[in-house]
Structures are given as C-alpha cells and as structure tokens.
Design an enzyme around this catalytic site. Structure first.
Site, short mmCIF file in Angstrom:
data_model
loop_
_atom_site.label_atom_id
_atom_site.label_comp_id
_atom_site.label_asym_id
_atom_site.label_seq_id
_atom_site.Cartn_x
_atom_site.Cartn_y
_atom_site.Cartn_z
N LYS A 1 -32.83 8.33 -29.64
CA LYS A 1 -32.34 7.33 -30.59
C LYS A 1 -31.31 8.45 -31.22
CE LYS A 1 -33.87 3.49 -29.85
NZ LYS A 1 -33.02 2.42 -29.24
N LYS B 1 -31.46 -1.85 -9.36
CA LYS B 1 -32.51 -2.64 -10.52
C LYS B 1 -31.63 -3.56 -11.28
CE LYS B 1 -35.46 -1.81 -14.04
NZ LYS B 1 -35.03 -1.04 -15.57
N LYS C 1 -28.30 -6.26 -16.88
CA LYS C 1 -26.91 -6.80 -17.31
C LYS C 1 -25.94 -5.80 -17.93
CE LYS C 1 -27.98 -10.19 -19.74
NZ LYS C 1 -28.16 -11.58 -20.59
#
Ligand code: TRP
Length: 331
Positions: free
Chosen positions: A111, A194, A197
C-alpha cells in the site's frame, strides 16, 4: 463442529474468476462446520468510499452471498459493522501489536508503494482488525486465498500473545483453510491465465451479465488462425477456451472440440458459440436470483438482522470473557 470464519470486502461485480470460487467453497463448508461469513465493511473504510458507495457495495456482497447459495439458516451471514464488539477487540489487540511487525506486513508495504497519498492507520492495523474478526468467534479455520496467509500468521501471533500475556489458554490459533486444488482455475477471455476485470472489461464474465452480453464477450475471446498440424499443443489463449469449456460444458462437448482441434478441423466460431451457450445456462439461475434479491430489500434486511443477532451473541460472549481476563471488572 469446527468454527469457520471468513470475510469478503466489496468485490464490485462478481465475475466467474474472482470471489465466486471462494463463495462456492463457503457454500460447501456451511454444511459441516459452524460458519460465520461476513462483509468486511470496516476494512473498506481504508479506501475512503462515499456513504452511498459503501452501502451499495455491502448490499452487492450480501446479494452475491445468498445468490451463490449461502444459506442464512445454516451459516451466520452478517455485516462486520453490525457487530461493534469486533471494534472493541480490535482496540484491545492493538495494545499488544507492535509497530515493527505491522510495518513489515507485505500488504502494508504494498500500500505504501501503490497509494502513498493515503497511508492511514487503518491500513497499518488492517491485520489486527482482521485478527479481531477471526478470534472474536474463537475460529479454528479460515478459508482464504494464498494472499491472506501472512495475515493469518499474524492472527495466530496476536492470539497466542494474548494467551501468553494473560496466562490463559483462551484463543485457539486459527489455521488457513486453503482451497488449493478445489478451486477450478478460470482463465480470462483475453488470453491471460486468470480471469480479471482490471486489465480488460471483456476478459471477465460477470454473473449478472445478460445472455447477449455473455455471447458477445465469448465471441470476442482471443483465438488464432488455428492449428496447421495434427496433435499440436495449444497456445495459451486457445488453452483458455478449452479450460473454460472444461469448467462449464459437458465432457462430451469438451472431447468433441478437442478432437476437432487435434484433427485441425476446429472452427473457433462454433466452439465459442457452444461455450457461450453453456456459460449462459450455468449463470442464468445465479443472475435471476441476484435480480430478485436486488428488488427485495425487506428480505436482505431480515437476513442482515438475523446474522447480526447470531454474530453478536458469539462476539459479546468473547468480549465479556476477554474483559474479565484483562481485568476490566465491575467496580
Ligand atoms: N483481508 C481479506 C481480503 O482482503 C478480507 C478479510 C477481512 C478477511 N477480515 C477477514 C478474511 C477475516 C478472512 C477472515 O480478502
């Protein structure tokens, strides 16, 4: 009976490749275990959603849960923020979670790298909140993907540390229940291994897609000019179409097209039409269920209230006992 806990954060539109496999495995587990499955909406706040987006995404996951076959009478299905005991345990666990170990967590470091403009304390303490989710029900097993294993390891650390500090044998150390081979691999329509989207809208088939949309996406799936010699190995995009067929069509259908491929007589147009038909047959009951549930706020509310009640019963018991162990006693 073993206690199973798992949570899912907002998933966007559920497609065949992401959490669908996980939820279908939850469905299998709900019969032999004492299961708690929840929607991790406290966790969602780390990304600062608007109130409307937050609410919509919670509703979406609840609909997905039920449409995919989770039974509110078998498993406890609840919304994390309906169980404030989780937040209390999170606070208590944070007192014995060390900055160094939280900073070393891979997901936190990731992050820092990817969203340096929003590195908040909620992200740092994501593992303690997740540990609270799990040990609030004294779980034994946590069905999660590989990417969550470090969080599970930290959960065990926090649980055993609590036991050690207070000299009790209170929290079990939960283990990851990895689906591994049980999870059918669902490749993308764009040639990637895989389904996802993020890269390409047309790579993934959503459970909510109309039959027309599914047909369109499948017909556009990446293929090539076809084999030129018999019995050749299949290039990745072609292998993908076969894998999808393996997952959604009958063995006879799969063998039929595989034989055509080996004889260099394959017509991808025919194959894709058949595949689209079979995927549509598979997804239609899910889509219809989702449409009905989306119209039925009264029922969703009932499920959420029932789940909250059952989850709070278990959570409140833990908090009562933990408070006692820590020394928060009635004056
Ligand atoms: N961190 C998990 C994820 O991103 C979601 C999650 C939150 C979770 N709390 C949990 C999973 C507790 C299992 C148990 O997928």
């Amino acid at each position: 009976m073993e206690i199973v806990v798992s949570g899912i954060r907002s998933t966007g539109n559920l497609h065949l490749g992401n959490y669908f496999g996980a939820i279908r495995n939850f469905v299998k587990m709900q019969h032999e275990n004492h299961c708690y499955f929840f929607i991790a909406d406290y966790h969602s706040l780390t990304t600062h959603p608007t109130p409307t987006d937050l609410h919509d995404s919670v509703k979406t996951v609840l609909v997905d849960f039920i449409a995919c076959g989770l039974d509110p009478d078998k498993a406890t299905l609840y919304i994390q923020s309906d169980v404030p005991e989780v937040a209390e345990l999170y606070l208590l666990l944070n007192m014995n979670a060390y900055l160094g170990e939280l900073e070393r967590c891979t997901s936190f470091k990731e992050k820092i790298r990817t969203q340096s403009n929003n590195v908040n304390a909620g992200l740092l303490t994501y593992p303690t909140l997740m540990a609270a989710d799990i040990i609030i029900h004294k779980a034994h097993k946590v069905p999660v993907g590989k990417d969550q294993e470090q969080h599970l390891e930290m959960t065990r650390t926090f649980a055993s540390r609590f036991n050690r500090i207070y000299g009790v044998d209170y929290f079990p150390e939960p283990v990851a229940y990895n689906f591994g081979e049980d999870l059918v691999k669902i490749p993308g329509l764009d040639g990637s291994t895989k389904m996802s989207k993020s890269e390409n809208e047309n790579s993934a088939i959503c459970l909510a897609d109309s039959p027309e949309a599914i047909l369109k996406k499948v017909m556009k799936a990446v293929t090539d000019a076809g084999p030129t010699e018999p019995n050749q190995p299949k290039p990745q995009p072609i292998e993908n179409i076969f894998q999808l067929m393996h997952a959604f069509s009958t063995t006879d259908t799969y063998n039929h097209f595989s034989n055509l491929y080996d004889r260099c007589e394959i017509r991808y147009g025919d194959m894709k039409k058949q595949l689209a038909e079979d995927i549509i047959a598979y997804t239609t009951p899910f889509r219809e269920k989702m449409e009905a549930l989306n119209q039925d706020d009264a029922y969703l509310g009932k499920v959420a209230r029932m789940g909250a009640e059952k989850a709070r019963e278990s959570a409140a018991k833990t908090i009562r006992e933990v408070r006692e162990i820590i020394g928060f006693k009635r004056m």
